[in-house]
Design a protein around this motif. Structure first.
Motif, mmCIF file in Angstrom:
data_model
loop_
_atom_site.group_PDB
_atom_site.id
_atom_site.type_symbol
_atom_site.label_atom_id
_atom_site.label_comp_id
_atom_site.label_asym_id
_atom_site.label_seq_id
_atom_site.Cartn_x
_atom_site.Cartn_y
_atom_site.Cartn_z
ATOM 1 N N HIS A 141 -41.015 -14.302 -110.912
ATOM 2 C CA HIS A 141 -42.024 -14.796 -109.969
ATOM 3 C C HIS A 141 -41.773 -14.194 -108.606
ATOM 4 N N GLY A 145 -47.544 -13.338 -107.955
ATOM 5 C CA GLY A 145 -47.348 -12.643 -109.225
ATOM 6 C C GLY A 145 -46.379 -13.377 -110.131
ATOM 7 N N ASN A 146 -46.764 -13.540 -111.397
ATOM 8 C CA ASN A 146 -45.907 -14.146 -112.411
ATOM 9 C C ASN A 146 -45.917 -13.237 -113.644
ATOM 10 N N VAL A 147 -44.736 -12.932 -114.160
ATOM 11 C CA VAL A 147 -44.635 -12.074 -115.332
ATOM 12 C C VAL A 147 -43.744 -12.753 -116.364
ATOM 13 N N ALA A 160 -46.784 -3.206 -122.325
ATOM 14 C CA ALA A 160 -46.865 -3.505 -120.892
ATOM 15 C C ALA A 160 -47.826 -2.507 -120.271
ATOM 16 N N MET A 164 -45.410 -2.425 -114.619
ATOM 17 C CA MET A 164 -44.363 -2.943 -115.491
ATOM 18 C C MET A 164 -43.941 -1.896 -116.519
ATOM 19 N N THR A 178 -44.659 -7.907 -122.759
ATOM 20 C CA THR A 178 -44.770 -8.485 -121.426
ATOM 21 C C THR A 178 -46.187 -8.994 -121.192
ATOM 22 N N LYS A 179 -46.293 -9.865 -120.203
ATOM 23 C CA LYS A 179 -47.592 -10.396 -119.791
ATOM 24 C C LYS A 179 -47.534 -10.717 -118.312
ATOM 25 N N SER A 180 -48.530 -10.207 -117.580
ATOM 26 C CA SER A 180 -48.614 -10.469 -116.149
ATOM 27 C C SER A 180 -49.745 -11.450 -115.894
ATOM 28 N N SER A 184 -52.674 -8.649 -109.302
ATOM 29 C CA SER A 184 -52.474 -7.309 -109.849
ATOM 30 C C SER A 184 -51.923 -6.362 -108.786
ATOM 31 N N MET A 189 -46.070 -7.264 -108.495
ATOM 32 C CA MET A 189 -45.741 -7.151 -109.911
ATOM 33 C C MET A 189 -44.361 -6.530 -110.113
ATOM 34 N N THR A 193 -41.199 -8.458 -111.747
ATOM 35 C CA THR A 193 -40.508 -7.885 -112.911
ATOM 36 C C THR A 193 -39.011 -7.775 -112.663
#
Length: 237
Positions: A141, A145-147, A160, A164, A178-180, A184, A189, A193
């Motif tokens: 975090h 942005g959260n990944v 990804a 990423m 992975t997922k974001s 963006s 990001m 990561t």
């Protein structure tokens, strides 16, 4: 005339060849003698040699450089517009070390060079499972942005996108999912990561921190002792 002949005689005796006297005078003029002594002693030459040795060591290590994003900004001044560029670069050795850097400059190549140098100074080591994937799932975090990063079996590949993917390719990860979620923005990001990667731990480090053996940690969940020991021996980090 007699005085002139007497004055020229010692010079001719000391320097039988006329060219030597002229070379000696030129060498003494405007610090020529000082440069000669520095060249013989190697005062500044040694500094250049040391710097060259460091550059050779840095160049000897093959690094993977990924240009993630370039942003152009303009400033209106008297007489027109003044442009500048900001570069975001990810650098890794493909063996578990990765870093990122960003820098600004008036020209694109200069911005990339400065960002690459900054990324090399901030490289971190991430433990990898079998040298191809992460040891466990994680979440990062930063800002908006959260990944989410998840370990994956062999043959999965790098699932990804965008910034990423550049991070995991430079890191040397071959299988990851992975997922974001959220923004963006490449800067957020990348930082999210790296927040997830810095929280990664290996069974070896956990066992050392808890004062146990790796086989004891891997032997839970109905796994036999032999399988746990074999898995513990296969772990590199």
């Amino acid at each position: 005339m007699a005085d002139e002949n007497n004055n020229e005689a010692p010079i001719a005796a000391e320097h039988p060849q006329g060219g030597d006297a002229q070379e000696t005078r030129e060498g003494r003029g405007r610090g020529g003698r000082g440069r000669g002594e520095r060249g013989e002693r190697g005062g500044r030459g040694r500094r250049d040699d040391r710097r060259g040795g460091r550059n050779e060591e840095e160049q000897g290590e093959e690094l993977i450089e990924k240009l993630v994003h370039i942003n152009r900004v303009s400033k209106t001044v008297k007489g027109g517009k003044r442009f500048g560029f900001a570069a975001l670069v990810v650098v890794g050795d493909g063996k578990g070390r990765v870093g990122f850097g960003h820098a600004k400059a008036r020209e694109v190549p200069e911005a990339i060079t400065k960002a690459t140098a900054s990324a090399k100074k901030k490289m971190v080591r991430v433990p990898l499972k079998e040298g191809r994937t992460l040891h466990h799932d994680g979440r990062g975090h930063f800002g908006a942005g959260n990944v989410n990063v998840r370990t994956a079996p062999a043959g999965t590949g790098i699932i990804a996108g965008g910034p990423m993917r550049a991070v995991f390719e430079s890191l040397g990860v071959a299988d990851v999912v992975t997922k974001s979620v959220g923004t963006s923005n490449p800067y957020n990001m990348i930082r999210a990561t790296f927040d997830a990667l810095t929280n990664q731990t290996s069974p070896k480090s956990v066992a050392q921190r808890r004062g146990k053996k790796v086989a004891d940690l891997l032997g839970r969940g109905g796994v036999s002792e032999a399988e746990a020991e074999a898995a513990a021996e296969a772990i590199v980090e």
